[in-house]
Motif scaffolding. Structure first.
Motif, short mmCIF file in Angstrom:
data_model
loop_
_atom_site.label_atom_id
_atom_site.label_comp_id
_atom_site.label_asym_id
_atom_site.label_seq_id
_atom_site.Cartn_x
_atom_site.Cartn_y
_atom_site.Cartn_z
N THR A 3 0.94 -1.27 -0.05
CA THR A 3 -0.21 0.04 0.16
C THR A 3 0.85 1.20 0.05
O THR A 3 0.68 2.29 -0.97
CB THR A 3 -1.09 0.00 1.19
OG1 THR A 3 -0.43 -0.09 2.48
CG2 THR A 3 -2.04 -1.16 1.11
N THR A 7 0.74 4.00 -2.83
CA THR A 7 0.52 5.26 -2.80
C THR A 7 1.52 6.00 -3.43
O THR A 7 1.29 7.14 -3.97
CB THR A 7 0.43 5.38 -1.20
OG1 THR A 7 -0.64 4.61 -0.61
CG2 THR A 7 0.17 6.90 -1.02
N SER A 63 -3.85 -6.21 -6.31
CA SER A 63 -4.98 -5.36 -5.97
C SER A 63 -6.42 -6.51 -5.96
O SER A 63 -7.34 -6.00 -5.53
CB SER A 63 -5.46 -4.04 -6.45
OG SER A 63 -5.53 -4.13 -7.67
N GLU A 68 -8.03 -2.63 -0.30
CA GLU A 68 -7.34 -1.64 0.16
C GLU A 68 -6.47 -0.83 -0.90
O GLU A 68 -6.47 0.13 -1.23
CB GLU A 68 -6.73 -1.55 1.43
CG GLU A 68 -5.99 -0.45 2.10
CD GLU A 68 -5.10 -0.59 3.25
OE1 GLU A 68 -4.55 0.40 3.79
OE2 GLU A 68 -5.18 -1.62 3.73
N LEU A 69 -5.75 -1.88 -1.23
CA LEU A 69 -4.72 -1.68 -2.59
C LEU A 69 -5.47 -1.22 -3.70
O LEU A 69 -5.03 -0.22 -4.65
CB LEU A 69 -3.94 -3.00 -2.87
CG LEU A 69 -2.71 -2.82 -3.70
CD1 LEU A 69 -1.70 -1.64 -3.34
CD2 LEU A 69 -1.82 -4.05 -3.83
#
Length: 143
Positions: A3, A7, A63, A68-69
């Motif tokens: 993550t 990001t 993902s 979340e990813l």
């Protein structure tokens, strides 16, 4: 850890797209849009852009199992995307938001293909994708 990587990749891509869009004049013609897409594909296929693209696609595959990813990697609004949308709106295209998304998704697929198979994205398919995005009435399959 993924993550954090995703990001950072998104942040760097957003900064690059913002910077590129700010340096270029507003898109006035289909040819200028294709010129911009040629530049974008080259940025994604060479140097640091290539490394980021490969890492981003690896994260995208991961993902599938990580919501979340997946949320981090959702396409974001940026100056480049907005320039394409405004161009399509200005050309009278209905549903410019969806056409923008489709056009940029096709470009992403071409970049992925060239990352895997090598070489540059030829101009001809970019011309074809832009022409399809400019059509007023998308083809529909009748059943």
């Amino acid at each position: 850890m993924l993550t954090g990587l995703a990001t950072r990749l998104v942040q760097l891509d957003q900064e690059e797209l913002q910077s590129t869009a700010e340096r270029l004049p507003p898109i006035r013609t289909a040819e200028e849009l294709v010129d911009g897409l040629v530049l974008l594909t080259r940025q994604r296929l060479t140097g640091e852009g290539r490394r980021r693209s490969l890492a981003r696609y690896a994260c995208i595959i991961e993902s599938v199992r990580d919501p979340e990813l997946r949320e981090i990697l959702v396409p974001r609004e940026n100056a480049g995307r907005e320039a394409v949308r405004l161009f399509l709106v200005g050309r009278g295209g209905a549903d410019a938001g969806n056409r923008t998304h489709t056009l940029l998704t096709c470009i992403d697929g071409l970049v992925f293909d060239r990352l895997v198979s090598g070489g540059e994205v030829p101009r001809e398919p970019l011309d074809d994708i832009v022409a399809a995005a400019l059509r007023r009435c998308p083809a529909r399959l009748d059943k």
